[in-house]
Scaffold this motif. Structure first.
Motif, PDB file in Angstrom:
ATOM      1  N   ILE A 255       0.824  -1.202   0.000  1.00 42.83           N
ATOM      2  CA  ILE A 255       0.000   0.000   0.000  1.00 42.83           C
ATOM      3  C   ILE A 255       0.862   1.257   0.000  1.00 42.83           C
ATOM      4  O   ILE A 255       2.024   1.236   0.408  1.00 42.83           O
ATOM      5  CB  ILE A 255      -0.962   0.039   1.206  1.00 42.83           C
ATOM      6  N   ASP A 256       0.272   2.334  -0.446  1.00 39.28           N
ATOM      7  CA  ASP A 256       0.914   3.647  -0.436  1.00 39.28           C
ATOM      8  C   ASP A 256      -0.156   4.667  -0.072  1.00 39.28           C
ATOM      9  O   ASP A 256      -1.009   5.015  -0.892  1.00 39.28           O
ATOM     10  CB  ASP A 256       1.522   3.943  -1.806  1.00 39.28           C
ATOM     11  N   ALA A 257      -0.125   5.118   1.188  1.00 33.25           N
ATOM     12  CA  ALA A 257      -1.105   6.106   1.652  1.00 33.25           C
ATOM     13  C   ALA A 257      -0.660   7.499   1.234  1.00 33.25           C
ATOM     14  O   ALA A 257       0.518   7.842   1.310  1.00 33.25           O
ATOM     15  CB  ALA A 257      -1.240   6.032   3.170  1.00 33.25           C
ATOM     16  N   MET A 258      -1.597   8.316   0.795  1.00 37.03           N
ATOM     17  CA  MET A 258      -1.269   9.660   0.330  1.00 37.03           C
ATOM     18  C   MET A 258      -0.677  10.500   1.463  1.00 37.03           C
ATOM     19  O   MET A 258      -0.962  10.295   2.632  1.00 37.03           O
ATOM     20  CB  MET A 258      -2.516  10.363  -0.215  1.00 37.03           C
ATOM     21  N   GLY A 259       0.150  11.455   1.058  1.00 37.35           N
ATOM     22  CA  GLY A 259       0.661  12.410   2.030  1.00 37.35           C
ATOM     23  C   GLY A 259       1.914  11.950   2.730  1.00 37.35           C
ATOM     24  O   GLY A 259       2.561  10.966   2.338  1.00 37.35           O
ATOM     25  N   HIS A 260       2.263  12.659   3.787  1.00 36.17           N
ATOM     26  CA  HIS A 260       3.478  12.387   4.543  1.00 36.17           C
ATOM     27  C   HIS A 260       3.170  12.496   6.029  1.00 36.17           C
ATOM     28  O   HIS A 260       2.106  12.960   6.443  1.00 36.17           O
ATOM     29  CB  HIS A 260       4.577  13.389   4.168  1.00 36.17           C
ATOM     30  N   GLY A 261       4.105  12.053   6.833  1.00 42.39           N
ATOM     31  CA  GLY A 261       3.987  12.226   8.269  1.00 42.39           C
ATOM     32  C   GLY A 261       2.925  11.352   8.908  1.00 42.39           C
ATOM     33  O   GLY A 261       2.556  10.297   8.401  1.00 42.39           O
ATOM     34  N   LEU A 262       2.406  11.827  10.052  1.00 40.34           N
ATOM     35  CA  LEU A 262       1.502  11.016  10.861  1.00 40.34           C
ATOM     36  C   LEU A 262       0.181  10.721  10.165  1.00 40.34           C
ATOM     37  O   LEU A 262      -0.405   9.656  10.359  1.00 40.34           O
ATOM     38  CB  LEU A 262       1.234  11.709  12.202  1.00 40.34           C
ATOM     39  N   ASP A 263      -0.328  11.672   9.351  1.00 40.64           N
ATOM     40  CA  ASP A 263      -1.576  11.411   8.634  1.00 40.64           C
ATOM     41  C   ASP A 263      -1.436  10.187   7.742  1.00 40.64           C
ATOM     42  O   ASP A 263      -2.305   9.306   7.710  1.00 40.64           O
ATOM     43  CB  ASP A 263      -1.964  12.625   7.787  1.00 40.64           C
ATOM     44  N   ALA A 264      -0.322  10.122   7.003  1.00 42.25           N
ATOM     45  CA  ALA A 264      -0.101   8.989   6.103  1.00 42.25           C
ATOM     46  C   ALA A 264       0.086   7.697   6.901  1.00 42.25           C
ATOM     47  O   ALA A 264      -0.443   6.634   6.523  1.00 42.25           O
ATOM     48  CB  ALA A 264       1.119   9.253   5.215  1.00 42.25           C
ATOM     49  N   ALA A 265       0.848   7.780   7.994  1.00 38.58           N
ATOM     50  CA  ALA A 265       1.070   6.585   8.813  1.00 38.58           C
ATOM     51  C   ALA A 265      -0.232   6.069   9.411  1.00 38.58           C
ATOM     52  O   ALA A 265      -0.464   4.863   9.499  1.00 38.58           O
ATOM     53  CB  ALA A 265       2.079   6.896   9.918  1.00 38.58           C
ATOM     54  N   THR A 266      -1.111   7.008   9.825  1.00 35.04           N
ATOM     55  CA  THR A 266      -2.398   6.600  10.398  1.00 35.04           C
ATOM     56  C   THR A 266      -3.264   5.919   9.345  1.00 35.04           C
ATOM     57  O   THR A 266      -3.906   4.881   9.612  1.00 35.04           O
ATOM     58  CB  THR A 266      -3.134   7.820  10.964  1.00 35.04           C
ATOM     59  N   MET A 267      -3.286   6.481   8.128  1.00 35.85           N
ATOM     60  CA  MET A 267      -4.046   5.852   7.048  1.00 35.85           C
ATOM     61  C   MET A 267      -3.505   4.471   6.710  1.00 35.85           C
ATOM     62  O   MET A 267      -4.263   3.520   6.478  1.00 35.85           O
ATOM     63  CB  MET A 267      -4.015   6.733   5.791  1.00 35.85           C
ATOM     64  N   ALA A 268      -2.179   4.347   6.665  1.00 39.87           N
ATOM     65  CA  ALA A 268      -1.559   3.059   6.372  1.00 39.87           C
ATOM     66  C   ALA A 268      -1.916   2.031   7.446  1.00 39.87           C
ATOM     67  O   ALA A 268      -2.173   0.859   7.143  1.00 39.87           O
ATOM     68  CB  ALA A 268      -0.044   3.214   6.271  1.00 39.87           C
TER      69      ALA A 268
ATOM     70  N   THR B 144       6.262   0.915  -4.924  1.00 39.52           N
ATOM     71  CA  THR B 144       5.456   2.129  -4.849  1.00 39.52           C
ATOM     72  C   THR B 144       6.020   3.164  -5.814  1.00 39.52           C
ATOM     73  O   THR B 144       7.164   3.065  -6.266  1.00 39.52           O
ATOM     74  CB  THR B 144       5.430   2.690  -3.420  1.00 39.52           C
ATOM     75  N   ASP B 145       5.218   4.181  -6.122  1.00 40.97           N
ATOM     76  CA  ASP B 145       5.632   5.133  -7.152  1.00 40.97           C
ATOM     77  C   ASP B 145       6.855   5.950  -6.768  1.00 40.97           C
ATOM     78  O   ASP B 145       7.553   6.500  -7.623  1.00 40.97           O
ATOM     79  CB  ASP B 145       4.471   6.051  -7.549  1.00 40.97           C
ATOM     80  N   GLY B 146       7.147   6.022  -5.454  1.00 37.81           N
ATOM     81  CA  GLY B 146       8.332   6.746  -5.029  1.00 37.81           C
ATOM     82  C   GLY B 146       9.624   6.153  -5.549  1.00 37.81           C
ATOM     83  O   GLY B 146      10.664   6.819  -5.578  1.00 37.81           O
ATOM     84  N   LEU B 147       9.583   4.878  -5.974  1.00 41.51           N
ATOM     85  CA  LEU B 147      10.776   4.232  -6.498  1.00 41.51           C
ATOM     86  C   LEU B 147      11.130   4.739  -7.883  1.00 41.51           C
ATOM     87  O   LEU B 147      12.296   4.676  -8.298  1.00 41.51           O
ATOM     88  CB  LEU B 147      10.553   2.713  -6.541  1.00 41.51           C
ATOM     89  N   ILE B 148      10.151   5.242  -8.638  1.00 43.48           N
ATOM     90  CA  ILE B 148      10.419   5.666 -10.016  1.00 43.48           C
ATOM     91  C   ILE B 148      10.151   7.145 -10.242  1.00 43.48           C
ATOM     92  O   ILE B 148      10.477   7.681 -11.297  1.00 43.48           O
ATOM     93  CB  ILE B 148       9.588   4.838 -11.026  1.00 43.48           C
TER      94      ILE B 148
END
Length: 399
Positions: A215-228, A334-338
Protein backbone atom coordinates in the motif's frame (compact mmCIF):
# COMPACT_ATOMS: atom_id res chain seq x y z
CA UNK A 1 17.28 -48.79 40.64
CA UNK A 2 15.55 -50.09 37.55
CA UNK A 3 17.83 -51.59 34.97
CA UNK A 4 16.63 -51.32 31.42
CA UNK A 5 16.76 -54.19 29.00
CA UNK A 6 19.60 -54.34 26.46
CA UNK A 7 17.26 -53.14 23.73
CA UNK A 8 16.24 -49.92 25.52
CA UNK A 9 17.35 -46.67 23.82
CA UNK A 10 20.11 -44.66 25.50
CA UNK A 11 18.46 -41.62 27.16
CA UNK A 12 21.55 -40.24 28.83
CA UNK A 13 22.56 -36.67 27.98
CA UNK A 14 25.44 -36.04 25.63
CA UNK A 15 27.58 -32.90 25.91
CA UNK A 16 25.73 -31.31 22.99
CA UNK A 17 22.32 -32.06 24.48
CA UNK A 18 23.35 -30.55 27.83
CA UNK A 19 24.68 -27.47 26.07
CA UNK A 20 21.58 -26.86 23.95
CA UNK A 21 19.23 -28.08 26.68
CA UNK A 22 20.60 -25.47 29.05
CA UNK A 23 19.56 -22.76 26.59
CA UNK A 24 16.15 -24.30 25.97
CA UNK A 25 15.39 -24.86 29.64
CA UNK A 26 15.99 -21.18 30.46
CA UNK A 27 14.54 -19.64 27.30
CA UNK A 28 10.90 -19.20 28.33
CA UNK A 29 11.68 -17.10 31.42
CA UNK A 30 14.89 -15.48 30.21
CA UNK A 31 14.76 -11.65 30.42
CA UNK A 32 15.67 -10.10 27.05
CA UNK A 33 18.80 -8.35 28.37
CA UNK A 34 20.20 -11.72 29.49
CA UNK A 35 20.06 -13.36 26.05
CA UNK A 36 23.57 -12.16 25.31
CA UNK A 37 25.15 -13.15 28.67
CA UNK A 38 23.56 -16.63 28.57
CA UNK A 39 24.83 -17.08 25.01
CA UNK A 40 28.35 -16.01 26.04
CA UNK A 41 28.28 -18.52 28.92
CA UNK A 42 27.10 -21.30 26.59
CA UNK A 43 29.82 -20.52 24.05
CA UNK A 44 32.44 -20.48 26.83
CA UNK A 45 31.45 -24.05 27.76
CA UNK A 46 32.21 -24.98 24.16
CA UNK A 47 35.64 -23.39 24.47
CA UNK A 48 34.66 -20.23 22.63
CA UNK A 49 35.32 -16.56 23.38
CA UNK A 50 34.80 -13.04 22.01
CA UNK A 51 31.11 -13.77 21.40
CA UNK A 52 29.20 -11.17 19.37
CA UNK A 53 25.59 -10.77 18.32
CA UNK A 54 25.56 -8.40 15.34
CA UNK A 55 22.10 -7.04 14.42
CA UNK A 56 21.17 -5.47 11.09
CA UNK A 57 20.33 -1.77 11.41
CA UNK A 58 17.03 -0.46 10.06
CA UNK A 59 18.74 1.14 7.08
CA UNK A 60 20.18 -2.29 6.14
CA UNK A 61 23.65 -0.78 5.89
CA UNK A 62 25.48 -2.03 8.99
CA UNK A 63 25.70 -4.85 11.50
CA UNK A 64 25.66 -3.41 15.04
CA UNK A 65 26.98 -5.26 18.13
CA UNK A 66 24.33 -6.01 20.75
CA UNK A 67 25.50 -4.78 24.18
CA UNK A 68 25.53 -7.19 27.09
CA UNK A 69 27.68 -8.63 29.84
CA UNK A 70 30.08 -11.20 28.42
CA UNK A 71 29.54 -10.06 24.82
CA UNK A 72 32.34 -8.53 22.79
CA UNK A 73 31.65 -4.95 21.79
CA UNK A 74 33.27 -3.25 18.83
CA UNK A 75 32.24 -0.88 16.09
CA UNK A 76 29.37 -1.45 13.65
CA UNK A 77 30.46 -3.34 10.54
CA UNK A 78 29.48 -2.54 6.97
CA UNK A 79 27.25 -5.18 5.41
CA UNK A 80 28.78 -4.54 1.99
CA UNK A 81 32.45 -4.65 2.94
CA UNK A 82 33.05 -6.92 5.93
CA UNK A 83 33.37 -10.64 6.58
CA UNK A 84 30.32 -10.48 8.85
CA UNK A 85 28.47 -8.77 6.01
CA UNK A 86 29.47 -11.58 3.64
CA UNK A 87 28.01 -14.09 6.09
CA UNK A 88 24.85 -12.00 6.35
CA UNK A 89 24.36 -11.57 2.58
CA UNK A 90 25.02 -15.21 1.68
CA UNK A 91 23.31 -16.73 4.76
CA UNK A 92 26.30 -19.06 5.02
CA UNK A 93 28.91 -19.53 7.76
CA UNK A 94 32.29 -17.84 7.31
CA UNK A 95 35.49 -19.05 9.00
CA UNK A 96 38.52 -16.77 9.39
CA UNK A 97 41.98 -17.93 10.45
CA UNK A 98 43.39 -15.83 13.32
CA UNK A 99 46.83 -15.93 14.98
CA UNK A 100 45.21 -17.44 18.11
CA UNK A 101 42.41 -19.52 16.62
CA UNK A 102 39.48 -19.42 14.22
CA UNK A 103 36.75 -16.78 14.03
CA UNK A 104 33.41 -18.38 13.10
CA UNK A 105 30.55 -16.21 11.77
CA UNK A 106 27.08 -17.72 11.47
CA UNK A 107 23.79 -16.29 10.13
CA UNK A 108 21.03 -15.74 12.68
CA UNK A 109 18.12 -17.19 10.71
CA UNK A 110 14.54 -17.39 11.89
CA UNK A 111 11.88 -18.58 9.45
CA UNK A 112 14.01 -17.48 6.54
CA UNK A 113 14.35 -13.97 7.96
CA UNK A 114 17.80 -12.95 9.11
CA UNK A 115 18.30 -10.83 12.21
CA UNK A 116 22.06 -10.61 11.90
CA UNK A 117 25.23 -12.61 12.56
CA UNK A 118 26.69 -14.57 15.48
CA UNK A 119 30.46 -14.32 15.90
CA UNK A 120 32.56 -16.74 18.01
CA UNK A 121 36.31 -17.43 18.28
CA UNK A 122 37.66 -20.90 19.10
CA UNK A 123 41.18 -22.33 19.27
CA UNK A 124 40.24 -24.79 16.52
CA UNK A 125 37.03 -25.88 14.81
CA UNK A 126 35.85 -29.37 13.88
CA UNK A 127 32.56 -30.65 12.48
CA UNK A 128 31.10 -31.21 15.97
CA UNK A 129 31.78 -27.56 16.82
CA UNK A 130 30.21 -26.44 13.55
CA UNK A 131 27.07 -28.49 14.19
CA UNK A 132 26.66 -27.18 17.74
CA UNK A 133 27.34 -23.57 16.75
CA UNK A 134 24.83 -23.78 13.92
CA UNK A 135 22.16 -25.02 16.33
CA UNK A 136 23.07 -22.42 18.95
CA UNK A 137 22.72 -19.72 16.27
CA UNK A 138 19.25 -21.03 15.40
CA UNK A 139 18.17 -20.95 19.04
CA UNK A 140 19.49 -17.42 19.53
CA UNK A 141 17.72 -16.23 16.36
CA UNK A 142 14.46 -17.64 17.74
CA UNK A 143 15.07 -15.97 21.11
CA UNK A 144 15.76 -12.60 19.51
CA UNK A 145 12.47 -12.90 17.62
CA UNK A 146 10.33 -14.03 20.56
CA UNK A 147 11.87 -11.57 23.06
CA UNK A 148 11.73 -8.61 20.67
CA UNK A 149 8.16 -7.78 21.67
CA UNK A 150 9.17 -7.60 25.34
CA UNK A 151 11.95 -5.02 25.14
CA UNK A 152 13.33 -1.93 23.43
CA UNK A 153 16.91 -3.24 23.63
CA UNK A 154 17.02 -4.77 20.17
CA UNK A 155 15.22 -1.82 18.58
CA UNK A 156 17.65 0.67 20.10
CA UNK A 157 20.60 -1.40 18.90
CA UNK A 158 19.26 -1.48 15.34
CA UNK A 159 18.28 2.20 15.20
CA UNK A 160 21.24 3.94 13.59
CA UNK A 161 19.81 7.46 13.62
CA UNK A 162 16.77 9.34 14.94
CA UNK A 163 13.48 7.88 13.69
CA UNK A 164 10.26 9.79 13.07
CA UNK A 165 7.09 8.87 14.93
CA UNK A 166 5.49 7.92 11.60
CA UNK A 167 8.37 5.55 10.83
CA UNK A 168 8.09 3.99 14.29
CA UNK A 169 4.44 3.26 13.54
CA UNK A 170 5.24 1.76 10.15
CA UNK A 171 7.99 -0.51 11.45
CA UNK A 172 5.71 -1.75 14.21
CA UNK A 173 3.16 -2.74 11.53
CA UNK A 174 5.51 -4.76 9.37
CA UNK A 175 5.91 -8.51 9.24
CA UNK A 176 9.54 -9.74 9.07
CA UNK A 177 11.31 -8.13 6.11
CA UNK A 178 11.92 -11.53 4.56
CA UNK A 179 10.62 -15.08 4.55
CA UNK A 180 12.30 -17.97 2.76
CA UNK A 181 10.37 -21.24 2.54
CA UNK A 182 10.76 -24.29 0.27
CA UNK A 183 8.13 -23.13 -2.24
CA UNK A 184 8.10 -19.36 -1.88
CA UNK A 185 10.33 -16.52 -0.74
CA UNK A 186 9.52 -12.88 0.05
CA UNK A 187 11.75 -9.87 0.75
CA UNK A 188 10.84 -6.22 1.25
CA UNK A 189 12.64 -2.92 1.83
CA UNK A 190 11.29 0.41 3.14
CA UNK A 191 13.00 3.70 2.28
CA UNK A 192 13.70 6.11 3.82
CA UNK A 193 14.05 3.69 6.71
CA UNK A 194 14.02 6.35 9.43
CA UNK A 195 11.35 8.61 7.97
CA UNK A 196 8.96 6.35 6.00
CA UNK A 197 5.32 7.32 6.54
CA UNK A 198 2.69 6.09 4.09
CA UNK A 199 4.22 2.99 2.48
CA UNK A 200 3.74 -0.46 3.96
CA UNK A 201 3.34 -4.10 3.03
CA UNK A 202 2.04 -7.26 4.61
CA UNK A 203 2.10 -10.98 3.85
CA UNK A 204 1.01 -14.28 5.33
CA UNK A 205 1.59 -17.89 4.33
CA UNK A 206 -1.59 -19.79 5.13
CA UNK A 207 -1.19 -23.42 4.16
CA UNK A 208 -0.26 -23.48 0.49
CA UNK A 209 -1.41 -19.89 -0.22
CA UNK A 210 0.77 -16.80 0.05
CA UNK A 211 -1.21 -13.60 0.67
CA UNK A 212 0.55 -10.31 -0.02
CA UNK A 213 -0.48 -6.66 -0.04
CA UNK A 214 1.39 -3.45 -0.74
CA UNK A 215 0.00 0.00 0.00
CA UNK A 216 0.91 3.65 -0.44
CA UNK A 217 -1.10 6.11 1.65
CA UNK A 218 -1.27 9.66 0.33
CA UNK A 219 0.66 12.41 2.03
CA UNK A 220 3.48 12.39 4.54
CA UNK A 221 3.99 12.23 8.27
CA UNK A 222 1.50 11.02 10.86
CA UNK A 223 -1.58 11.41 8.63
CA UNK A 224 -0.10 8.99 6.10
CA UNK A 225 1.07 6.59 8.81
CA UNK A 226 -2.40 6.60 10.40
CA UNK A 227 -4.05 5.85 7.05
CA UNK A 228 -1.56 3.06 6.37
CA UNK A 229 -2.32 1.59 9.79
CA UNK A 230 -6.05 1.48 9.05
CA UNK A 231 -5.47 0.07 5.55
CA UNK A 232 -3.19 -2.74 6.75
CA UNK A 233 -5.48 -3.50 9.69
CA UNK A 234 -8.49 -3.74 7.36
CA UNK A 235 -6.52 -5.93 4.95
CA UNK A 236 -5.49 -8.34 7.69
CA UNK A 237 -9.02 -8.54 9.06
CA UNK A 238 -10.50 -9.24 5.62
CA UNK A 239 -7.77 -11.77 4.78
CA UNK A 240 -8.30 -13.63 8.04
CA UNK A 241 -12.01 -14.07 7.47
CA UNK A 242 -11.12 -15.61 4.09
CA UNK A 243 -13.06 -13.40 1.70
CA UNK A 244 -12.14 -13.05 -1.98
CA UNK A 245 -9.60 -10.55 -3.30
CA UNK A 246 -12.22 -8.28 -4.83
CA UNK A 247 -14.13 -8.22 -1.54
CA UNK A 248 -10.94 -7.45 0.38
CA UNK A 249 -10.67 -4.28 -1.71
CA UNK A 250 -14.25 -3.29 -0.85
CA UNK A 251 -13.63 -3.93 2.85
CA UNK A 252 -10.47 -1.78 2.86
CA UNK A 253 -12.22 0.91 0.83
CA UNK A 254 -15.03 1.21 3.37
CA UNK A 255 -12.58 1.33 6.27
CA UNK A 256 -10.64 4.26 4.77
CA UNK A 257 -13.77 6.10 3.63
CA UNK A 258 -15.37 5.86 7.07
CA UNK A 259 -12.32 7.15 8.95
CA UNK A 260 -10.91 9.88 6.69
CA UNK A 261 -12.01 12.84 4.60
CA UNK A 262 -13.26 12.18 1.04
CA UNK A 263 -10.01 13.40 -0.54
CA UNK A 264 -7.88 10.87 1.38
CA UNK A 265 -6.90 7.65 -0.37
CA UNK A 266 -4.52 4.69 -0.44
CA UNK A 267 -3.24 2.98 -3.57
CA UNK A 268 -2.98 -0.77 -3.09
CA UNK A 269 -2.06 -4.07 -4.64
CA UNK A 270 -3.47 -7.28 -3.19
CA UNK A 271 -2.16 -10.67 -4.33
CA UNK A 272 -2.73 -14.34 -3.71
CA UNK A 273 -0.28 -17.04 -4.86
CA UNK A 274 -1.04 -20.76 -4.89
CA UNK A 275 2.36 -22.16 -3.94
CA UNK A 276 1.37 -25.62 -5.24
CA UNK A 277 0.56 -24.55 -8.80
CA UNK A 278 2.16 -21.12 -9.20
CA UNK A 279 -1.19 -19.49 -10.04
CA UNK A 280 -1.03 -15.81 -9.07
CA UNK A 281 -4.14 -13.64 -8.69
CA UNK A 282 -4.13 -9.94 -8.00
CA UNK A 283 -6.22 -6.79 -7.72
CA UNK A 284 -4.84 -3.35 -8.54
CA UNK A 285 -6.25 -0.24 -6.89
CA UNK A 286 -4.41 2.62 -8.59
CA UNK A 287 -0.97 1.14 -7.92
CA UNK A 288 2.01 0.80 -10.33
CA UNK A 289 1.87 -2.53 -12.17
CA UNK A 290 4.28 -5.17 -10.81
CA UNK A 291 7.13 -6.50 -12.96
CA UNK A 292 7.60 -10.15 -13.87
CA UNK A 293 11.20 -11.38 -13.74
CA UNK A 294 11.98 -14.64 -15.53
CA UNK A 295 15.42 -16.16 -16.06
CA UNK A 296 16.94 -13.09 -14.35
CA UNK A 297 15.39 -10.53 -16.70
CA UNK A 298 12.28 -8.36 -16.59
CA UNK A 299 10.01 -9.89 -19.22
CA UNK A 300 7.00 -7.63 -18.73
CA UNK A 301 4.56 -5.88 -16.47
CA UNK A 302 1.60 -7.55 -14.82
CA UNK A 303 -0.84 -5.10 -16.36
CA UNK A 304 -4.46 -5.46 -15.34
CA UNK A 305 -7.70 -3.51 -15.12
CA UNK A 306 -7.48 -1.11 -12.19
CA UNK A 307 -10.07 0.31 -9.90
CA UNK A 308 -9.99 3.52 -7.90
CA UNK A 309 -7.61 3.83 -4.97
CA UNK A 310 -8.88 2.59 -1.62
CA UNK A 311 -11.14 5.20 -0.03
CA UNK A 312 -12.61 6.56 -3.28
CA UNK A 313 -15.49 4.10 -3.49
CA UNK A 314 -14.48 2.31 -6.67
CA UNK A 315 -16.44 -0.51 -8.26
CA UNK A 316 -15.74 -4.10 -7.28
CA UNK A 317 -12.44 -4.77 -9.10
CA UNK A 318 -11.66 -7.43 -11.63
CA UNK A 319 -9.31 -10.15 -10.42
CA UNK A 320 -6.44 -10.83 -12.83
CA UNK A 321 -4.46 -14.07 -12.96
CA UNK A 322 -1.28 -15.57 -14.41
CA UNK A 323 0.53 -18.88 -13.93
CA UNK A 324 4.13 -18.44 -12.88
CA UNK A 325 7.02 -20.71 -13.84
CA UNK A 326 9.37 -22.12 -11.20
CA UNK A 327 11.99 -19.50 -10.38
CA UNK A 328 9.84 -16.55 -11.49
CA UNK A 329 10.09 -13.43 -9.39
CA UNK A 330 7.57 -10.59 -9.12
CA UNK A 331 8.64 -7.07 -8.13
CA UNK A 332 6.01 -4.84 -6.51
CA UNK A 333 6.91 -1.23 -5.81
CA UNK A 334 5.46 2.13 -4.85
CA UNK A 335 5.63 5.13 -7.15
CA UNK A 336 8.33 6.75 -5.03
CA UNK A 337 10.78 4.23 -6.50
CA UNK A 338 10.42 5.67 -10.02
CA UNK A 339 9.27 9.25 -9.40
CA UNK A 340 11.41 12.08 -8.06
CA UNK A 341 9.85 15.41 -7.19
CA UNK A 342 12.76 17.45 -5.85
CA UNK A 343 13.17 20.78 -7.63
CA UNK A 344 15.24 20.48 -10.78
CA UNK A 345 15.19 16.67 -10.80
CA UNK A 346 13.67 14.54 -13.53
CA UNK A 347 11.70 11.42 -12.71
CA UNK A 348 13.88 8.39 -12.21
CA UNK A 349 11.61 6.41 -14.53
CA UNK A 350 10.57 2.82 -15.06
CA UNK A 351 13.16 2.13 -17.78
CA UNK A 352 16.02 2.87 -15.38
CA UNK A 353 14.36 0.62 -12.82
CA UNK A 354 14.18 -2.23 -15.34
CA UNK A 355 17.82 -1.70 -16.28
CA UNK A 356 19.00 -1.96 -12.70
CA UNK A 357 16.81 -5.01 -12.01
CA UNK A 358 18.31 -6.80 -15.02
CA UNK A 359 21.83 -5.89 -13.99
CA UNK A 360 21.45 -7.02 -10.37
CA UNK A 361 19.59 -10.20 -11.30
CA UNK A 362 22.56 -11.39 -13.37
CA UNK A 363 24.52 -11.96 -10.15
CA UNK A 364 22.03 -14.73 -9.28
CA UNK A 365 21.79 -13.80 -5.60
CA UNK A 366 19.11 -14.89 -3.17
CA UNK A 367 15.96 -12.84 -2.95
CA UNK A 368 16.90 -10.99 0.27
CA UNK A 369 20.18 -9.79 -1.21
CA UNK A 370 18.59 -8.75 -4.52
CA UNK A 371 15.85 -6.72 -2.79
CA UNK A 372 18.34 -4.97 -0.52
CA UNK A 373 20.87 -4.30 -3.30
CA UNK A 374 18.15 -3.03 -5.63
CA UNK A 375 16.77 -0.58 -3.08
CA UNK A 376 20.20 0.78 -2.19
CA UNK A 377 21.35 0.94 -5.83
CA UNK A 378 18.24 2.87 -6.83
CA UNK A 379 18.70 5.27 -3.93
CA UNK A 380 22.27 5.97 -5.02
CA UNK A 381 21.18 6.35 -8.64
CA UNK A 382 18.63 8.97 -7.51
CA UNK A 383 21.45 10.90 -5.86
CA UNK A 384 20.43 9.71 -2.36
CA UNK A 385 17.23 11.75 -2.81
CA UNK A 386 14.04 10.44 -1.22
CA UNK A 387 11.37 13.09 -1.47
CA UNK A 388 8.77 10.33 -1.22
CA UNK A 389 8.62 6.88 0.33
CA UNK A 390 10.20 4.31 -2.00
CA UNK A 391 9.26 0.77 -1.06
CA UNK A 392 9.66 -2.54 -2.87
CA UNK A 393 8.64 -6.14 -2.28
CA UNK A 394 10.15 -9.00 -4.28
CA UNK A 395 8.75 -12.51 -4.12
CA UNK A 396 9.73 -15.72 -5.84
CA UNK A 397 7.77 -18.86 -6.62
CA UNK A 398 10.34 -21.59 -6.18
CA UNK A 399 8.15 -24.34 -7.62
Amino acid sequence: MTVGSPGDPDRSESFGERLLGGLLDRAHELPPHLVGPVLADTVARLGGRDTQILLQDYGQQRLVPLPGEGLAGGEPQSIDSSDAGRCFLTSRPVELALPDGVRVLLPLLDGGDQAGVLGVTLDAVDDDDRRLLRRIASLIADLLQTKNGHTDLFFRTRRGEPMSVAAEIQWSLLPPLSMVMPRVAVAGVLEPAYAVAGDSFDYALNGDVLHLAMIDAMGHGLDAATMATVAIGAYRHARRISIELSEIYLFMDRAIAEQFDPDHFVTAQMMRLDTDTGRLQWVNAGHPAPMLIRAHRVVGRLDSPTTLPVGFGGAQPQVSAVVLEPGDRVLCFTDGLIEEHESGQEQFGEEQLIGWVNQLEQADHGIRTVARNLSHTLKRARGETTSDDATLVLFEWRG
